[in-house]
Write an enzyme that holds these catalytic residues in place. Sequence first.
Site, PDB file in Angstrom:
ATOM      1  N   ARG A 117       0.822  -1.221   0.000  1.00 13.02           N
ATOM      2  CA  ARG A 117       0.000   0.000   0.000  1.00 13.02           C
ATOM      3  C   ARG A 117       0.853   1.267   0.000  1.00 13.02           C
ATOM      4  O   ARG A 117       0.439   2.293   0.542  1.00 13.02           O
ATOM      5  CB  ARG A 117      -0.974   0.015   1.184  1.00 13.02           C
ATOM      6  CG  ARG A 117      -2.038  -1.063   1.116  1.00 13.02           C
ATOM      7  CD  ARG A 117      -3.046  -0.917   2.257  1.00 13.02           C
ATOM      8  NE  ARG A 117      -3.953  -2.053   2.296  1.00 13.02           N
ATOM      9  CZ  ARG A 117      -4.627  -2.429   3.385  1.00 13.02           C
ATOM     10  NH1 ARG A 117      -4.478  -1.754   4.507  1.00 13.02           N
ATOM     11  NH2 ARG A 117      -5.440  -3.456   3.338  1.00 13.02           N
TER      12      ARG A 117
ATOM     13  N   ARG B  70      -3.241   6.464   0.854  1.00 14.48           N
ATOM     14  CA  ARG B  70      -3.820   7.575   1.604  1.00 14.48           C
ATOM     15  C   ARG B  70      -2.868   8.304   2.532  1.00 14.48           C
ATOM     16  O   ARG B  70      -3.175   9.409   2.973  1.00 14.48           O
ATOM     17  CB  ARG B  70      -5.028   7.062   2.412  1.00 14.48           C
ATOM     18  CG  ARG B  70      -6.171   6.581   1.540  1.00 14.48           C
ATOM     19  CD  ARG B  70      -7.310   6.015   2.356  1.00 14.48           C
ATOM     20  NE  ARG B  70      -6.929   4.776   3.023  1.00 14.48           N
ATOM     21  CZ  ARG B  70      -7.749   4.085   3.813  1.00 14.48           C
ATOM     22  NH1 ARG B  70      -8.974   4.531   4.040  1.00 14.48           N
ATOM     23  NH2 ARG B  70      -7.336   2.973   4.376  1.00 14.48           N
TER      24      ARG B  70
ATOM     25  N   ARG C  53      -7.172  12.132  -5.293  1.00  9.24           N
ATOM     26  CA  ARG C  53      -8.446  11.486  -4.932  1.00  9.24           C
ATOM     27  C   ARG C  53      -9.547  12.528  -4.814  1.00  9.24           C
ATOM     28  O   ARG C  53     -10.672  12.317  -5.285  1.00  9.24           O
ATOM     29  CB  ARG C  53      -8.272  10.712  -3.617  1.00  9.24           C
ATOM     30  CG  ARG C  53      -9.555  10.156  -3.000  1.00  9.24           C
ATOM     31  CD  ARG C  53     -10.153   9.031  -3.810  1.00  9.24           C
ATOM     32  NE  ARG C  53     -11.419   8.587  -3.270  1.00  9.24           N
ATOM     33  CZ  ARG C  53     -11.579   7.608  -2.385  1.00  9.24           C
ATOM     34  NH1 ARG C  53     -10.521   6.959  -1.930  1.00  9.24           N
ATOM     35  NH2 ARG C  53     -12.773   7.265  -1.965  1.00  9.24           N
TER      36      ARG C  53
ATOM     37  N   ASP D 224      -7.033  -2.838  -7.163  1.00  7.36           N
ATOM     38  CA  ASP D 224      -7.697  -3.466  -6.028  1.00  7.36           C
ATOM     39  C   ASP D 224      -7.940  -4.933  -6.338  1.00  7.36           C
ATOM     40  O   ASP D 224      -8.145  -5.296  -7.514  1.00  7.36           O
ATOM     41  CB  ASP D 224      -9.036  -2.777  -5.734  1.00  7.36           C
ATOM     42  CG  ASP D 224      -9.593  -3.180  -4.381  1.00  7.36           C
ATOM     43  OD1 ASP D 224     -10.383  -4.146  -4.330  1.00  7.36           O
ATOM     44  OD2 ASP D 224      -9.248  -2.548  -3.370  1.00  7.36           O
TER      45      ASP D 224
ATOM     46  N   TYR E 115     -15.144 -12.148  -0.222  1.00  3.31           N
ATOM     47  CA  TYR E 115     -15.869 -10.914  -0.540  1.00  3.31           C
ATOM     48  C   TYR E 115     -17.071 -11.207  -1.449  1.00  3.31           C
ATOM     49  O   TYR E 115     -18.135 -10.597  -1.294  1.00  3.31           O
ATOM     50  CB  TYR E 115     -14.937  -9.909  -1.207  1.00  3.31           C
ATOM     51  CG  TYR E 115     -13.928  -9.298  -0.283  1.00  3.31           C
ATOM     52  CD1 TYR E 115     -14.238  -8.177   0.487  1.00  3.31           C
ATOM     53  CD2 TYR E 115     -12.649  -9.846  -0.144  1.00  3.31           C
ATOM     54  CE1 TYR E 115     -13.299  -7.611   1.351  1.00  3.31           C
ATOM     55  CE2 TYR E 115     -11.718  -9.286   0.714  1.00  3.31           C
ATOM     56  CZ  TYR E 115     -12.050  -8.176   1.460  1.00  3.31           C
ATOM     57  OH  TYR E 115     -11.137  -7.622   2.314  1.00  3.31           O
TER      58      TYR E 115
END
Length: 343
Positions: free
Chosen positions: A27, A31, A40, A77, A151
Amino acid sequence: MTEPVRSPILETLAGKALSPPPVWLMRQAGRYLPEYRALRAEKGSFLNLVYDSDAACEITLQPIRRFGFDAAILFSDILIVPHAMGQDLRFAEGEGPRLSPRLADATLESLTPARHHYQAIWDTVRKVRSALAPEKALLGFAGSPYTVATYMVAGQGSKDQADTRIMAHADPARFNALIEAITLETIDYLAGQVEAGADALMLFDSWSGSLSPSGFERHVIAPTARIVSSLRARFPHTPIIGFPRGAGEKAPAYARETGVSALAIDESTDLAWVVANTPETLPLQGNLDPMALKAGGEALTCELRRILDIMAGRPHILNLGHGIDRFTPIAHVEQLLATLRGR
């Protein structure tokens, strides 16, 4: 004639021990970076970023420009595969991903495939590889079938993957068909990434630790081995890193039976034990605690040096045991790299 530039990551994945070891962080594009947050805000939703190949390329390159990591990892993703298989995908603010219809209530056959979603990802790979310096490796990735299935069945993430585990026990034929479908999709998706320019691949099995030993053998090792063998037949020189998070004592069997090129280790696993129980030629990746990086200071320095001491003389890619926390100070990443490269 000048000698071709070599990638430290690819040399390590070929079995060479380097000092200091090459480094990238799970990652690393995300963020915690102000440049990511700015883009973003401009683009809106997470999926808008993922499916905009120019934006995704820019995000993939941001941590390389700022920190000089030895590898870029594709900004994408693991849920692109179920989206392409026909589930609707959205990311609810503050709640994580949502997939519908959830396969606890619907059948796989009811989905209408939407494989055009892969094209934007492959376009991003092409653009990144074109912009990336030759000594920087580009890592493509996908979720491993079991984690993706959790998921798809539940429609979202869960703490114990109960819906998925119940389906695997109560309706094994249906669950095995789902794993089979995800496996085939993943092979094609990753093959497209290699053809677009990915130098190496990583398989993320984030929820493999929730399975019993027999379930781990059936739903983690077996499909991963199939993916690895299929891709290696087509791309024999493309390394594949496997990350069975939470595997613990099952990690050596995973490495041995899947045939992955390297084993990524999470922070909960004793790295010294893995070193003692895997072939010394097997490259290992990891396993710095993301919270040590977030804490910084002497705690970070001590953890880093402990890992480097354990891995001395072994093919090693320094990385976190899981993704970088969104509130990690940039100064702590700089400290990590300065300590590593100044050692």
